[in-house]
Design a protein around this motif. Structure first.
Motif, PDB file in Angstrom:
ATOM      1  N   ILE A 288       0.858  -1.189   0.000  1.00 18.71           N
ATOM      2  CA  ILE A 288       0.000   0.000   0.000  1.00 18.71           C
ATOM      3  C   ILE A 288       0.889   1.233   0.000  1.00 18.71           C
ATOM      4  O   ILE A 288       1.869   1.294   0.741  1.00 18.71           O
TER       5      ILE A 288
ATOM      6  N   HIS B 217       0.449   5.653  -0.055  1.00 20.92           N
ATOM      7  CA  HIS B 217      -0.437   6.811  -0.128  1.00 20.92           C
ATOM      8  C   HIS B 217       0.155   8.026   0.581  1.00 20.92           C
ATOM      9  O   HIS B 217       1.007   7.907   1.456  1.00 20.92           O
TER      10      HIS B 217
ATOM     11  N   LEU C 155      -7.817  -6.292   2.148  1.00 18.12           N
ATOM     12  CA  LEU C 155      -7.894  -5.132   1.268  1.00 18.12           C
ATOM     13  C   LEU C 155      -9.337  -4.659   1.142  1.00 18.12           C
ATOM     14  O   LEU C 155      -9.600  -3.450   1.166  1.00 18.12           O
ATOM     15  N   GLU C 156     -10.262  -5.585   1.041  1.00 15.55           N
ATOM     16  CA  GLU C 156     -11.692  -5.224   0.989  1.00 15.55           C
ATOM     17  C   GLU C 156     -12.106  -4.492   2.274  1.00 15.55           C
ATOM     18  O   GLU C 156     -12.807  -3.482   2.232  1.00 15.55           O
TER      19      GLU C 156
ATOM     20  N   THR D  59     -10.691  -0.972   2.177  1.00 19.05           N
ATOM     21  CA  THR D  59     -11.398  -0.151   1.196  1.00 19.05           C
ATOM     22  C   THR D  59     -12.776   0.272   1.687  1.00 19.05           C
ATOM     23  O   THR D  59     -13.153   1.440   1.554  1.00 19.05           O
ATOM     24  N   THR D  60     -13.516  -0.667   2.273  1.00 13.33           N
ATOM     25  CA  THR D  60     -14.906  -0.384   2.634  1.00 13.33           C
ATOM     26  C   THR D  60     -15.085   0.167   4.043  1.00 13.33           C
ATOM     27  O   THR D  60     -16.040   0.895   4.305  1.00 13.33           O
TER      28      THR D  60
ATOM     29  N   TRP E 245     -10.605   3.249   4.744  1.00 13.89           N
ATOM     30  CA  TRP E 245     -10.311   4.383   3.879  1.00 13.89           C
ATOM     31  C   TRP E 245     -11.545   5.177   3.482  1.00 13.89           C
ATOM     32  O   TRP E 245     -11.446   6.358   3.143  1.00 13.89           O
ATOM     33  N   SER E 246     -12.715   4.577   3.553  1.00 13.72           N
ATOM     34  CA  SER E 246     -13.952   5.270   3.172  1.00 13.72           C
ATOM     35  C   SER E 246     -14.520   6.120   4.297  1.00 13.72           C
ATOM     36  O   SER E 246     -15.479   6.867   4.093  1.00 13.72           O
TER      37      SER E 246
ATOM     38  N   THR F 189      -6.386   8.693  -2.680  1.00 11.86           N
ATOM     39  CA  THR F 189      -6.732   7.272  -2.730  1.00 11.86           C
ATOM     40  C   THR F 189      -5.463   6.437  -2.697  1.00 11.86           C
ATOM     41  O   THR F 189      -4.547   6.672  -3.489  1.00 11.86           O
TER      42      THR F 189
ATOM     43  N   ASN G  43      -2.769   3.539  -3.368  1.00 11.82           N
ATOM     44  CA  ASN G  43      -2.411   2.616  -4.443  1.00 11.82           C
ATOM     45  C   ASN G  43      -2.049   1.298  -3.784  1.00 11.82           C
ATOM     46  O   ASN G  43      -1.274   1.271  -2.825  1.00 11.82           O
ATOM     47  N   THR G  44      -2.599   0.206  -4.310  1.00 12.57           N
ATOM     48  CA  THR G  44      -2.349  -1.108  -3.714  1.00 12.57           C
ATOM     49  C   THR G  44      -1.956  -2.125  -4.770  1.00 12.57           C
ATOM     50  O   THR G  44      -2.308  -1.981  -5.944  1.00 12.57           O
TER      51      THR G  44
END
Length: 95
Positions: free
Chosen positions: A6, A8, A63-64, A67-68, A71-72, A83, A85-86
């Motif tokens: 990851i 960022h 990672l899911e 993401t959900t 980071w959201s 955002t 990068n992965t």
């Protein structure tokens, strides 16, 4: 071994690190075997993180989650800029 890599931008390393540390138990329970955090020597507002897993499925599920659920939500990722990068990396050789 599979590594979730990851990268960022961040607004402040101390704030980012505190948020990162608050997810230590979740990383452990999600199968993270080890992690590494790097910062470029010429950019203190950028981080690179490697999370090692035993399988690609574990890495993909985590990672899911990131993401959900992380980071959201600004409260969960207060220093995140932009955002992430992965990439999922397969270890080919190590010495």
């Amino acid at each position: 071994m599979v590594t979730l890599h990851i990268e960022h931008a961040i607004s402040d390393f101390g704030t980012w690190k505190q948020a990162f540390d608050s997810f230590a138990d979740m990383r452990r329970s999600s199968g993270v075997l080890s992690h590494r955090v790097h910062r470029p020597s010429d950019d203190d507002r950028y981080v690179l993180i490697d999370l090692d897993f035993g399988s690609e499925d574990e890495a993909t599920r985590f990672l899911e989650f990131l993401t959900t659920r992380v980071w959201s939500t600004p409260a969960n990722a207060p220093a995140l800029v932009g955002t992430p990068n992965t990439r999922l990396l397969q270890l080919v050789e190590q010495s």
